[in-house]
Design an enzyme around this catalytic site. Sequence first.
Site, short mmCIF file in Angstrom:
data_model
loop_
_atom_site.label_atom_id
_atom_site.label_comp_id
_atom_site.label_asym_id
_atom_site.label_seq_id
_atom_site.Cartn_x
_atom_site.Cartn_y
_atom_site.Cartn_z
N TYR A 1 0.82 -1.22 0.00
CA TYR A 1 0.00 0.00 0.00
C TYR A 1 0.85 1.27 0.00
CZ TYR A 1 -4.18 -2.70 0.02
OH TYR A 1 -5.17 -3.55 -0.39
N GLN B 1 -14.77 2.09 -7.55
CA GLN B 1 -14.04 0.98 -6.95
C GLN B 1 -12.60 1.39 -6.66
OE1 GLN B 1 -15.03 -2.84 -9.35
NE2 GLN B 1 -15.73 -1.15 -10.65
N VAL C 1 -9.34 3.28 -5.19
CA VAL C 1 -8.92 3.76 -3.88
C VAL C 1 -7.90 4.89 -4.04
CG1 VAL C 1 -9.39 1.55 -2.75
CG2 VAL C 1 -7.11 1.97 -3.75
N HIS D 1 -14.69 0.84 -1.99
CA HIS D 1 -13.59 -0.05 -1.57
C HIS D 1 -12.58 0.69 -0.69
CE1 HIS D 1 -14.49 -2.92 -5.16
NE2 HIS D 1 -15.32 -3.07 -4.18
N CYS E 1 -7.40 2.43 12.83
CA CYS E 1 -6.69 1.86 13.98
C CYS E 1 -7.37 0.57 14.42
CB CYS E 1 -6.69 2.85 15.15
SG CYS E 1 -5.94 2.17 16.63
N CYS F 1 -8.45 1.53 18.58
CA CYS F 1 -9.54 2.48 18.88
C CYS F 1 -10.49 2.66 17.69
CB CYS F 1 -8.96 3.82 19.32
SG CYS F 1 -8.17 4.75 17.99
N CYS G 1 -3.87 6.52 19.88
CA CYS G 1 -3.66 5.55 20.97
C CYS G 1 -2.41 4.71 20.77
CB CYS G 1 -4.88 4.62 21.08
SG CYS G 1 -4.92 3.37 19.78
N GLY H 1 -14.33 2.06 -17.41
CA GLY H 1 -13.02 1.56 -17.04
C GLY H 1 -13.02 0.46 -16.00
C1 BV8 Z 1 -16.73 -10.14 -0.15
C2 BV8 Z 1 -9.57 -2.57 -2.71
C3 BV8 Z 1 -17.74 -11.36 1.65
C4 BV8 Z 1 -8.27 -3.25 -2.45
C5 BV8 Z 1 -10.81 -4.22 -4.01
C6 BV8 Z 1 -19.52 -13.41 -6.56
C7 BV8 Z 1 -19.00 -14.02 -7.65
C8 BV8 Z 1 -17.59 -14.26 -7.71
C9 BV8 Z 1 -16.72 -13.86 -6.69
C10 BV8 Z 1 -17.26 -13.24 -5.59
C11 BV8 Z 1 -18.65 -13.04 -5.52
N1 BV8 Z 1 -18.86 -12.41 -4.35
C12 BV8 Z 1 -17.69 -12.24 -3.67
C13 BV8 Z 1 -16.70 -12.74 -4.41
C14 BV8 Z 1 -15.27 -12.73 -4.03
C15 BV8 Z 1 -14.58 -11.40 -4.37
C16 BV8 Z 1 -14.55 -11.21 -5.87
O1 BV8 Z 1 -15.36 -10.51 -6.44
N2 BV8 Z 1 -13.53 -11.86 -6.48
C17 BV8 Z 1 -13.31 -11.66 -7.94
C18 BV8 Z 1 -11.80 -11.62 -8.19
C19 BV8 Z 1 -13.95 -12.76 -8.71
N3 BV8 Z 1 -15.25 -10.26 -3.73
C20 BV8 Z 1 -14.87 -9.96 -2.47
O2 BV8 Z 1 -14.00 -10.54 -1.85
C21 BV8 Z 1 -15.60 -8.79 -1.82
N4 BV8 Z 1 -15.92 -9.12 -0.44
O3 BV8 Z 1 -17.33 -10.78 -0.98
O4 BV8 Z 1 -16.80 -10.35 1.21
C22 BV8 Z 1 -18.39 -10.72 2.78
C23 BV8 Z 1 -19.64 -10.18 2.59
C24 BV8 Z 1 -20.29 -9.61 3.69
C25 BV8 Z 1 -19.64 -9.59 4.95
C26 BV8 Z 1 -18.36 -10.14 5.10
C27 BV8 Z 1 -17.72 -10.68 3.99
C28 BV8 Z 1 -14.69 -7.53 -1.72
C29 BV8 Z 1 -14.30 -7.05 -3.05
C30 BV8 Z 1 -13.44 -5.77 -2.92
C31 BV8 Z 1 -11.97 -6.09 -2.82
N5 BV8 Z 1 -11.18 -4.85 -2.87
N6 BV8 Z 1 -10.11 -3.05 -3.98
C32 BV8 Z 1 -7.15 -2.59 -3.22
O5 BV8 Z 1 -7.41 -1.85 -4.19
O6 BV8 Z 1 -6.00 -2.83 -2.83
S1 BV8 Z 1 -11.31 -4.88 -5.52
C33 BV8 Z 1 -10.26 -4.16 -6.72
O7 BV8 Z 1 -10.24 -5.06 -7.81
C34 BV8 Z 1 -10.73 -2.84 -7.29
O8 BV8 Z 1 -11.27 -1.98 -6.34
C35 BV8 Z 1 -11.75 -3.29 -8.33
O9 BV8 Z 1 -12.98 -3.58 -7.72
C36 BV8 Z 1 -11.14 -4.59 -8.82
C37 BV8 Z 1 -10.35 -4.38 -10.09
O10 BV8 Z 1 -11.28 -4.21 -11.11
P1 BV8 Z 1 -11.22 -2.91 -12.08
O11 BV8 Z 1 -11.17 -1.68 -11.24
O12 BV8 Z 1 -12.29 -3.07 -13.04
O13 BV8 Z 1 -9.78 -3.02 -12.75
P2 BV8 Z 1 -9.27 -4.09 -13.83
O14 BV8 Z 1 -7.80 -3.89 -13.90
O15 BV8 Z 1 -9.82 -5.44 -13.54
O16 BV8 Z 1 -9.93 -3.61 -15.22
C38 BV8 Z 1 -9.57 -2.36 -15.76
C39 BV8 Z 1 -10.53 -2.12 -16.92
O17 BV8 Z 1 -10.25 -0.82 -17.44
C40 BV8 Z 1 -10.37 -3.13 -18.06
O18 BV8 Z 1 -11.65 -3.52 -18.51
C41 BV8 Z 1 -9.62 -2.32 -19.13
O19 BV8 Z 1 -10.00 -2.70 -20.44
C42 BV8 Z 1 -10.12 -0.91 -18.84
N7 BV8 Z 1 -9.21 0.18 -19.24
C43 BV8 Z 1 -7.85 0.20 -19.13
N8 BV8 Z 1 -7.39 1.43 -19.55
C44 BV8 Z 1 -8.48 2.17 -19.89
C45 BV8 Z 1 -9.65 1.38 -19.68
N9 BV8 Z 1 -10.90 1.83 -19.91
C46 BV8 Z 1 -11.01 3.10 -20.40
N10 BV8 Z 1 -9.94 3.93 -20.61
C47 BV8 Z 1 -8.67 3.49 -20.39
N11 BV8 Z 1 -7.64 4.32 -20.62
ZN ZN Z 2 -6.05 4.12 17.86
#
Ligand code: BV8
Ligand code: ZN
Length: 252
Positions: free
Chosen positions: A72, A107, A109, A125, A133, A136, A156, A193
């Site tokens: 990060y 989505q 960050v 996200h 923390c 706290c 803290c 995107g």
């Molecule tokens: C959860 C923060 C349970 C972290 C992120 C249902 C089906 C399948 C899987 C699941 C499901 N439900 C849950 C899951 C599991 C999982 C999931 O979805 N897995 C995926 C891999 C299949 N989901 C989770 O774990 C979620 N939590 O389910 O918890 C729960 C529920 C209740 C209570 C307790 C527990 C949490 C998901 C969030 C995770 N955190 N981000 C960090 O950033 O470090 S997700 C992170 O990845 C991003 O935020 C974003 O969401 C994702 C990446 O996707 P994109 O942003 O679309 O980026 P990507 O590179 O993939 O694509 C880029 C696009 O841009 C491309 O299409 C490209 O062509 C295009 N592009 C490129 N350049 C350009 C462009 N377009 C236009 N112009 C350009 N110039």
């Molecule tokens: Zn604290």
Amino acid sequence: MTDAELDAALDRAAHWLRTAERVCVLTGAGVSAESGVPTFRASDGLWEGHRIEDVASPDGWDRNPLLVWQFYNARRANVATVKPNAGHFALVAMEDRWSDRFTLVTQNVDGLHLEAGSRRVLEIHGSLRQTRCLTCGSVTNRGSEPLGDAPECPQCRGRLRPHIVWFGEGLPDDVWSAAMVAAHECDVLLVIGTSAVVHPAASLIPISKRHKAVPAKVIEVNLTPTEASAYADVGLYGPSGEMLPKLLQRLG
Ligand code: BV8
Ligand code: ZN
């Protein structure tokens, strides 16, 4: 897309937007690509050889919190050097047009929508700028100041983690329910995107279509078709930093 195809697509998208009462936008990493923020796809879902799901997860944190902070801090350092692009600014101008009937769900960050001047932003996200923390619970905006690999809580001295939603973690209820309401109530959903693979974020697209008198018109803006294309009524396929200003201009 040929120029003629793009012209026709811009006309259809602009027509639906002109007649829209409420507009919702869903963005992903692609909207920040032209600012110099690497997308997840571009890095094949890897960071320094680690699967992002392994670093951005509670298990990854339990296994090696130092590595997670290195991940990060590297992204914080990158984001500290970049600026919003024309795509971000076009969305700010669109918000001015619909004001409180406009919601931007991201989505990302990287905080670039807020930096560009967008106001009605839901960071579902979390944000690289914020820490939480583990003792706290206080959430602090640390901007882009260097934090080190084991930062302590200013209140803290407890251990801090990134205030980011990791894989396997639920999204904040208030932000997620506001996003679902915005997708359900919108007349037009702009999907920009994103590969639309990660859930529950991607479910906002079918939410904009289902269980309502008039399904929303979905406008996809991406370099290529994606998982979202099945729901899209029109696609503007090209860099969002070029497509969004063109669409704004076409709105007149
Ligand atoms: C959860 C923060 C349970 C972290 C992120 C249902 C089906 C399948 C899987 C699941 C499901 N439900 C849950 C899951 C599991 C999982 C999931 O979805 N897995 C995926 C891999 C299949 N989901 C989770 O774990 C979620 N939590 O389910 O918890 C729960 C529920 C209740 C209570 C307790 C527990 C949490 C998901 C969030 C995770 N955190 N981000 C960090 O950033 O470090 S997700 C992170 O990845 C991003 O935020 C974003 O969401 C994702 C990446 O996707 P994109 O942003 O679309 O980026 P990507 O590179 O993939 O694509 C880029 C696009 O841009 C491309 O299409 C490209 O062509 C295009 N592009 C490129 N350049 C350009 C462009 N377009 C236009 N112009 C350009 N110039
Ligand atoms: Zn604290």
